[in-house]
Design an enzyme around this catalytic site. Structure first.
Site: not given
Length: 90
Positions: A18-19
């Site tokens: 994820h980010a």
């Protein structure tokens, strides 16, 4: 001649790549001179590890297998540390 390395890694985190870890990966990649890429063979996407957007386009969810590819003067150190980061995503 530049060294080239390839290694497979499976994303174990339930949230995938994820980010936040993508941002950490970009920061890590920018500490090396070598070219560092990730390849997702299921989506046929090759990502430049110096770009969060590129990494996010991998769509690497939990249990996704990625190929880490490095090439350059510090490629061995780069692949070792990228693998370590990807295996320890929180």
């Amino acid at each position: 001649m530049d060294k080239r390395y390839t290694r497979k890694v499976i994303i174990k985190n339930q949230n995938g790549l994820h980010a936040r870890p993508a941002s950490q990966l970009v920061h890590l990649a920018n500490t090396y001179k070598s070219e560092i890429k990730l390849f997702n063979s299921k989506t046929n996407v090759l990502a430049d590890c110096r770009s969060v957007l590129s990494i996010m386009l991998l769509a690497a969810t939990q249990n996704t297998e990625l190929d880490i590819q490095t090439q350059g003067i510090d490629a061995k150190e780069a692949i070792d540390n990228v693998e370590k980061l990807l295996l320890n995503i929180e």
